[in-house]
Design a protein around this motif. Structure first.
Motif, short mmCIF file in Angstrom:
data_model
loop_
_atom_site.label_atom_id
_atom_site.label_comp_id
_atom_site.label_asym_id
_atom_site.label_seq_id
_atom_site.Cartn_x
_atom_site.Cartn_y
_atom_site.Cartn_z
N GLN A 217 -0.47 5.70 -3.61
CA GLN A 217 0.05 4.39 -3.25
C GLN A 217 1.55 4.42 -3.53
O GLN A 217 1.98 4.69 -4.65
N HIS A 218 2.32 4.13 -2.50
CA HIS A 218 3.75 4.42 -2.56
C HIS A 218 4.52 3.50 -3.49
O HIS A 218 5.52 3.89 -4.07
N ASN A 219 4.07 2.26 -3.58
CA ASN A 219 4.81 1.28 -4.35
C ASN A 219 4.06 0.96 -5.63
O ASN A 219 2.88 0.64 -5.60
N HIS A 220 4.76 1.04 -6.76
CA HIS A 220 4.10 0.70 -8.02
C HIS A 220 4.18 -0.79 -8.30
O HIS A 220 3.25 -1.36 -8.86
N HIS A 221 5.30 -1.38 -7.91
CA HIS A 221 5.48 -2.81 -8.17
C HIS A 221 6.26 -3.41 -7.01
O HIS A 221 7.33 -2.92 -6.66
N VAL A 222 5.68 -4.44 -6.41
CA VAL A 222 6.31 -5.13 -5.29
C VAL A 222 6.50 -6.59 -5.68
O VAL A 222 5.57 -7.22 -6.21
N ILE A 223 7.68 -7.10 -5.44
CA ILE A 223 7.99 -8.50 -5.74
C ILE A 223 8.36 -9.19 -4.44
O ILE A 223 9.27 -8.73 -3.73
N LEU A 224 7.66 -10.26 -4.12
CA LEU A 224 7.91 -11.00 -2.89
C LEU A 224 7.99 -12.49 -3.19
O LEU A 224 7.43 -12.96 -4.18
N SER A 225 8.64 -13.20 -2.30
CA SER A 225 8.61 -14.66 -2.34
C SER A 225 7.45 -15.16 -1.49
O SER A 225 6.99 -14.47 -0.56
N GLU A 226 6.98 -16.34 -1.83
CA GLU A 226 5.90 -16.93 -1.03
C GLU A 226 6.30 -16.98 0.44
O GLU A 226 7.46 -17.22 0.77
N ALA A 227 5.32 -16.76 1.31
CA ALA A 227 5.47 -16.77 2.76
C ALA A 227 6.02 -15.46 3.32
O ALA A 227 6.05 -15.29 4.54
N ALA A 228 6.44 -14.56 2.45
CA ALA A 228 6.90 -13.25 2.94
C ALA A 228 5.71 -12.44 3.42
O ALA A 228 4.57 -12.68 3.02
N SER A 229 5.99 -11.47 4.27
CA SER A 229 4.92 -10.59 4.74
C SER A 229 4.77 -9.41 3.78
O SER A 229 5.72 -8.99 3.12
N LEU A 230 3.57 -8.90 3.73
CA LEU A 230 3.23 -7.84 2.79
C LEU A 230 2.69 -6.63 3.53
O LEU A 230 1.89 -6.76 4.46
N GLU A 231 3.16 -5.46 3.11
CA GLU A 231 2.51 -4.23 3.53
C GLU A 231 2.52 -3.26 2.36
O GLU A 231 3.58 -2.93 1.82
N LEU A 232 1.35 -2.84 1.94
CA LEU A 232 1.21 -1.87 0.86
C LEU A 232 0.70 -0.56 1.44
O LEU A 232 -0.29 -0.54 2.15
N GLY A 233 1.39 0.51 1.09
CA GLY A 233 1.05 1.81 1.65
C GLY A 233 -0.03 2.53 0.87
O GLY A 233 -0.13 2.41 -0.36
N CYS A 234 -0.85 3.28 1.59
CA CYS A 234 -1.88 4.11 0.98
C CYS A 234 -2.07 5.35 1.84
O CYS A 234 -2.31 5.23 3.05
N ASN A 235 -1.94 6.50 1.24
CA ASN A 235 -2.21 7.76 1.93
C ASN A 235 -3.21 8.57 1.12
O ASN A 235 -3.22 8.51 -0.11
N TYR A 236 -4.04 9.32 1.81
CA TYR A 236 -5.04 10.12 1.12
C TYR A 236 -4.99 11.55 1.62
O TYR A 236 -4.47 11.83 2.71
N SER A 237 -5.50 12.44 0.81
CA SER A 237 -5.54 13.84 1.21
C SER A 237 -7.01 14.27 1.22
O SER A 237 -7.61 14.48 0.17
N TYR A 238 -7.56 14.31 2.39
CA TYR A 238 -8.92 14.82 2.59
C TYR A 238 -9.09 15.05 4.07
O TYR A 238 -8.83 14.17 4.88
N GLY A 239 -9.51 16.24 4.45
CA GLY A 239 -9.54 16.60 5.85
C GLY A 239 -10.70 16.06 6.64
O GLY A 239 -10.66 16.03 7.86
N GLY A 240 -11.75 15.63 5.97
CA GLY A 240 -12.95 15.19 6.67
C GLY A 240 -12.95 13.70 6.90
O GLY A 240 -11.96 13.00 6.71
N THR A 241 -14.10 13.21 7.30
CA THR A 241 -14.27 11.78 7.58
C THR A 241 -14.45 11.03 6.27
O THR A 241 -15.18 11.47 5.39
N VAL A 242 -13.77 9.91 6.16
CA VAL A 242 -13.76 9.18 4.89
C VAL A 242 -14.15 7.73 5.06
O VAL A 242 -14.05 7.16 6.15
#
Lengths: 110, 115
Positions: free
Chosen positions: B6-31
């Protein structure tokens, strides 16, 4: 909610003492898990069970043992607690390939 | 070995802001992919999950996530955050052949929403 309870919810103990944490479920799920949660590490699997008396090790199993003598109870034992085992411990069950978590036990080892 | 980042350890936003949290995984098969939320002092709750089908999945509380197989990613989004979304968010993965499979978790992203 998945009908999972954990006991105790909080415990303070001293280094070298044995500690047993209990996870109880009411819905007859086959799979049960113990995780520990530490800042910066997310949740890490300690042990899991795929049936009565069927258990296996997870990622961080050293210093821990488990037992499952009946479907509804999964016990986690720290044979001789150490300060590095201070953590929050979560039990989980698997239903329809999705894990659901109990309320957690906060363990402090002094 | 499988891992989840997960790319971000701490995200600070104001109310009404849009959010996107990143997640990448390492596994070659179906998950199978999951996002869990942990409100302060509480246990993990399932936000949403992806097993197969439409790669855009909707969860509770207005959250959604998009699975992009070519990027090994499963990013969490919400168009407009609220103060009550302040929590820690965890991405998790398991191979989908694995009945009762062990979850591999990311490190978590702490979200703080300012009123």
């Amino acid at each position: 909610d998945a009908g999972i309870t954990q006991s105790p919810r909080h415990k303070v103990t001293e280094t070298g003492t044995p500690v047993t944490l209990r996870c109880h479920q009411t819905e007859n799920h086959r799979y049960m898990y113990w995780y520990r949660q530490d800042p910066g590490h997310g949740l890490r699997l300690i042990h899991y069970s795929y049936g009565v008396k069927d258990t296996d090790k997870g990622e961080v199993s050293d210093g821990y043992s488990v037992s499952r003598s009946k479907t509804e109870d999964f016990l986690l034992t720290l044979e001789s607690a150490t300060s590095s085992q201070t953590s929050v411990y979560f039990c989980a069950i698997s239903a329809m390939n999705t894990q659901y978590f109990g309320p957690g036990t906060r363990l402090t080892v002094l | 070995a499988q891992s989840v980042s997960q790319h971000n350890h701490h995200v600070i936003l104001s109310e009404a802001a849009s959010l996107e949290l990143g997640c990448n995984y390492s596994y070659g098969g179906t998950v199978n992919l999951f996002w869990y939320v942990q409100y302060p002092g509480q246990h993990l709750q399932l936000l949403l999950k992806y097993f197969s089908g439409d790669p855009l999945v909707k969860g509770i509380k207005g959250f959604e996530a998009e699975f992009i197989k070519s990027k090994f990613s499963f990013n969490l989004r919400k168009p407009s955050v609220q103060w009550s979304d302040t929590a820690e968010y965890f991405c998790a993965v398991t191979p989908n052949y694995n009945q009762g499979g062990k979850l591999i978790f990311g490190q978590g992203t702490e979200l703080s929403v300012k009123p």
